[in-house]
Design a protein around this motif. Structure first.
Motif, PDB file in Angstrom:
ATOM      1  N   VAL A 116       0.805  -1.131   0.104  1.00  0.00           N
ATOM      2  CA  VAL A 116       0.028  -0.204  -0.101  1.00  0.00           C
ATOM      3  C   VAL A 116       0.937   1.129  -0.099  1.00  0.00           C
ATOM      4  O   VAL A 116       1.759   1.286   0.764  1.00  0.00           O
ATOM      5  N   LEU A 117       0.584   2.194  -0.758  1.00  0.00           N
ATOM      6  CA  LEU A 117       1.429   3.409  -1.126  1.00  0.00           C
ATOM      7  C   LEU A 117       0.538   4.436  -0.321  1.00  0.00           C
ATOM      8  O   LEU A 117      -0.683   4.721  -0.169  1.00  0.00           O
ATOM      9  N   GLN A 118       1.395   5.547   0.221  1.00  0.00           N
ATOM     10  CA  GLN A 118       0.700   6.499   1.268  1.00  0.00           C
ATOM     11  C   GLN A 118       0.815   7.907   0.409  1.00  0.00           C
ATOM     12  O   GLN A 118       1.833   8.112  -0.349  1.00  0.00           O
ATOM     13  N   GLY A 119      -0.275   8.755   0.441  1.00  0.00           N
ATOM     14  CA  GLY A 119      -0.302   9.923  -0.528  1.00  0.00           C
ATOM     15  C   GLY A 119      -1.270  11.088   0.382  1.00  0.00           C
ATOM     16  O   GLY A 119      -1.729  10.674   1.635  1.00  0.00           O
TER      17      GLY A 119
ATOM     18  N   VAL B 167       1.592  10.630  -4.373  1.00  0.00           N
ATOM     19  CA  VAL B 167       2.010   9.619  -3.673  1.00  0.00           C
ATOM     20  C   VAL B 167       3.400  10.064  -2.985  1.00  0.00           C
ATOM     21  O   VAL B 167       4.364  10.338  -3.576  1.00  0.00           O
ATOM     22  N   ASP B 168       3.572   9.938  -1.824  1.00  0.00           N
ATOM     23  CA  ASP B 168       4.840  10.193  -0.991  1.00  0.00           C
ATOM     24  C   ASP B 168       5.885   9.403  -0.968  1.00  0.00           C
ATOM     25  O   ASP B 168       7.062   9.797  -0.802  1.00  0.00           O
ATOM     26  N   ASN B 169       5.768   7.997  -1.293  1.00  0.00           N
ATOM     27  CA  ASN B 169       6.611   6.796  -1.097  1.00  0.00           C
ATOM     28  C   ASN B 169       7.203   6.273  -2.407  1.00  0.00           C
ATOM     29  O   ASN B 169       7.757   5.220  -2.402  1.00  0.00           O
ATOM     30  N   LEU B 170       6.948   7.061  -3.511  1.00  0.00           N
ATOM     31  CA  LEU B 170       7.537   6.596  -4.762  1.00  0.00           C
ATOM     32  C   LEU B 170       8.437   7.561  -5.557  1.00  0.00           C
ATOM     33  O   LEU B 170       8.105   8.741  -5.339  1.00  0.00           O
ATOM     34  N   PRO B 171       9.616   7.326  -6.021  1.00  0.00           N
ATOM     35  CA  PRO B 171      10.341   8.386  -6.617  1.00  0.00           C
ATOM     36  C   PRO B 171       9.733   8.837  -7.930  1.00  0.00           C
ATOM     37  O   PRO B 171      10.076  10.048  -8.508  1.00  0.00           O
TER      38      PRO B 171
END
Length: 272
Positions: free
Chosen positions: A209-212, A234-238
């Motif tokens: 799960v990704l955070q945003g 989205v906060d945790n993908l470059p």
């Protein structure tokens, strides 16, 4: 990790910006220096069109420009010399004493005017040659296709040896930046959304799960779909380069996230 639930809104990954890099002139593709997935930096040459004739013409034009500038420097000296000569004759005691004839004085004036006219003519040639050289230099520069920003190559349309037309796409590039998801929210649920609120983004059952957070909310309802569109960062993908176009499910976090900036009451749909 947040527990997955079935509820939420559908969304799709989008790149922060995307652009087709196109040929600015007709020609043969000499080389393509990147592949799909290659990360590129702003200003980097990613493809080159055949530009040998333009480079040769530019070299000749630059040599001619140097020659004409040398002529211009000589013309400046000649103009200065003719002016000094005339000044000496006009202010000389020889004129008052009658030792210098009117004809000699007229000749000096004539030579000064001729030198001035020659300087103007050579100056015009310099300007003309500078314009021609600048045009050829642009042609040479346009043969090299450069990245407009940091990003990643998403598609490649051509290969070396292919003939391309002016404006024909060569590469499709996604800008490197914040990862975003475009979300469709039913108009009736818009009160559940606030700017800055935390969300989770679920790609598939095998992905974490990704955070945003909600970054933008459209000010009105889309008439065709009766949805309000929002942008989630989205906060945790470059980068979204490998995910662009992927359908996801977005839902608020359990605690609702940050809700400092509440969204106004539901926007009213309006006809075009």
């Amino acid at each position: 990790m947040t527990t997955r639930v079935e509820h939420g809104w559908l969304g799709v990954f989008i790149a922060e910006a995307a652009v087709d890099l196109s040929a600015r002139a007709e020609g043969v593709v000499e080389s393509v220096r990147v592949q799909v997935g290659t990360r590129i930096r702003q200003g980097e040459v990613v493809a080159v069109l055949e530009g040998r004739p333009a480079r040769q013409a530019l070299a000749v034009a630059e040599a001619e420009l140097l020659s004409i500038r040398a002529e211009h420097a000589m013309a400046v000296l000649e103009r200065q010399e003719a002016g000094d000569r005339l000044k000496r004759r006009v202010t000389s005691d020889q004129v008052l004493k009658g030792a210098l004839s009117e004809e000699e004085l007229a000749t000096a004036r004539y030579q000064e005017r001729v030198a001035g006219a020659k300087l103007d003519m050579v100056h015009a040639r310099v300007v003309e040659q500078e314009a021609r050289t600048a045009h050829l230099r642009r042609q040479v520069e346009e043969a090299s296709i450069r990245a407009p920003f940091d990003g990643v190559v998403a598609r490649r349309f051509v290969h070396p040896g292919e003939m391309v037309r002016t404006g024909q796409p060569l590469l499709h590039v996604l800008r490197e930046g914040s990862t975003q998801v475009r979300v469709a929210i039913p108009a009736a649920r818009i009160r559940d959304v606030s700017l800055g609120m935390g969300v989770v983004v679920e790609v598939d059952a095998q992905s974490p799960v990704l955070q945003g957070h909600v970054a933008q909310v459209a000010p009105e309802v889309d008439v065709a779909s009766l949805m309000v569109f929002a942008i989630v960062e989205v906060d945790n993908l470059p980068s979204a380069a490998g995910l662009a176009g992927t359908v996801v499910r977005v839902r608020p976090t359990t605690d609702g996230g940050a809700q400092a900036n509440a969204v106004p009451p539901p926007p009213q749909s309006r006809a075009e």
